[in-house]
Design a protein around this motif. Sequence first.
Motif, mmCIF file in Angstrom:
data_model
loop_
_atom_site.group_PDB
_atom_site.id
_atom_site.type_symbol
_atom_site.label_atom_id
_atom_site.label_comp_id
_atom_site.label_asym_id
_atom_site.label_seq_id
_atom_site.Cartn_x
_atom_site.Cartn_y
_atom_site.Cartn_z
ATOM 1 N N GLN A 36 -0.791 16.014 10.116
ATOM 2 C CA GLN A 36 -1.967 15.197 9.801
ATOM 3 C C GLN A 36 -1.630 13.714 9.876
ATOM 4 O O GLN A 36 -0.463 13.318 9.765
ATOM 5 N N ALA A 37 -2.672 12.914 10.056
ATOM 6 C CA ALA A 37 -2.504 11.470 9.966
ATOM 7 C C ALA A 37 -2.299 11.070 8.508
ATOM 8 O O ALA A 37 -2.739 11.774 7.589
ATOM 9 N N PRO A 38 -1.635 9.956 8.286
ATOM 10 C CA PRO A 38 -1.517 9.461 6.901
ATOM 11 C C PRO A 38 -2.895 9.115 6.337
ATOM 12 O O PRO A 38 -3.846 8.865 7.081
ATOM 13 N N TYR A 63 4.642 7.144 1.956
ATOM 14 C CA TYR A 63 5.167 5.920 2.542
ATOM 15 C C TYR A 63 4.586 4.712 1.821
ATOM 16 O O TYR A 63 3.392 4.690 1.485
ATOM 17 N N PHE A 91 6.659 -0.433 7.230
ATOM 18 C CA PHE A 91 6.599 0.752 6.380
ATOM 19 C C PHE A 91 7.992 1.068 5.844
ATOM 20 O O PHE A 91 8.998 0.785 6.501
ATOM 21 N N ALA A 105 0.841 -1.197 0.000
ATOM 22 C CA ALA A 105 0.000 0.000 0.000
ATOM 23 C C ALA A 105 0.880 1.252 0.000
ATOM 24 O O ALA A 105 2.052 1.204 0.386
ATOM 25 N N PRO A 147 10.758 4.113 4.715
ATOM 26 C CA PRO A 147 11.188 5.340 5.411
ATOM 27 C C PRO A 147 10.573 6.611 4.857
ATOM 28 O O PRO A 147 10.675 7.663 5.492
ATOM 29 N N VAL A 171 -4.536 6.576 3.112
ATOM 30 C CA VAL A 171 -4.184 5.561 2.124
ATOM 31 C C VAL A 171 -4.530 6.054 0.725
ATOM 32 O O VAL A 171 -5.586 6.643 0.497
ATOM 33 N N GLN A 178 1.200 11.615 3.671
ATOM 34 C CA GLN A 178 1.092 12.313 4.945
ATOM 35 C C GLN A 178 1.551 13.754 4.796
ATOM 36 O O GLN A 178 2.648 14.019 4.309
ATOM 37 N N GLN A 199 3.996 0.461 2.373
ATOM 38 C CA GLN A 199 3.773 -0.424 3.523
ATOM 39 C C GLN A 199 3.380 -1.805 3.019
ATOM 40 O O GLN A 199 2.559 -1.935 2.123
ATOM 41 N N TYR A 246 0.766 5.494 1.147
ATOM 42 C CA TYR A 246 0.110 6.494 1.979
ATOM 43 C C TYR A 246 0.730 7.865 1.712
ATOM 44 O O TYR A 246 1.912 7.967 1.398
#
Lengths: 106, 116
Positions: free
Chosen positions: A42-44, A87, A97, A34, A99, A46, A38, A89, A36
Amino acid sequence: EIVLTQSPATLSLSPGERATLSCRASQSVSSYLAWYQQKPGQAPRVLIYDASNRATGIPARFSGSGSGTDFTLTISSLEPEDFAVYYCQQRSNGFTFGPGTKVDIK
Amino acid sequence: EVQLVESGGGLVQPGGSLRLSCAASGVTFSRHWMSWVRQAPGKGLEWVANIKPDGSEKYYVDSVKGRFTISRDNAKNSLYLQMNSLRAEDTAVYYCVRQTEAFDFWGQGTMVIVSS
């Protein structure tokens, strides 16, 4: 543990340009990968799941490809709101995840 | 609209304990695996633990095994993370996350600082 490596660490581009982000796994993760996005504070969220499936509400300019150990996230034409950290994952064996790749404005 | 709201973070001394909570709404909580994911200041993302919908299976990252315990109360639409023997390296924002084919819904996070 499956280690994910992302390249480049930073990508400096202008709005309207194409962004190509890479994610490499230390062993095959099949298509269980997956992506993401960010933004600061804020939160990541998808973008792509199972290597190439866009999540609900994600614009078509985001696309994912790859399988096994090599994956790519492509943003066909950067919009101002796309400058962020990305990111990858994997969920093939546990969850790890990469880096991250920072896409910033050139 | 799916909402995940974490609480319980704060400043704790090394060796101390903290219990994080996550309240879920707008989702059939009892049908989904749930995870905790953390992010140290200025760093990347790290999956911490997850739990099966009925609570019968739990998994942890090696660095927290024996110290953290994930649990859930489906009647209260709530997820928990009991953190014991906290270390400086546990300092992070902790996110409550719904887990499907990806981590598809995230809370806003709660900050945990382990420092003397």
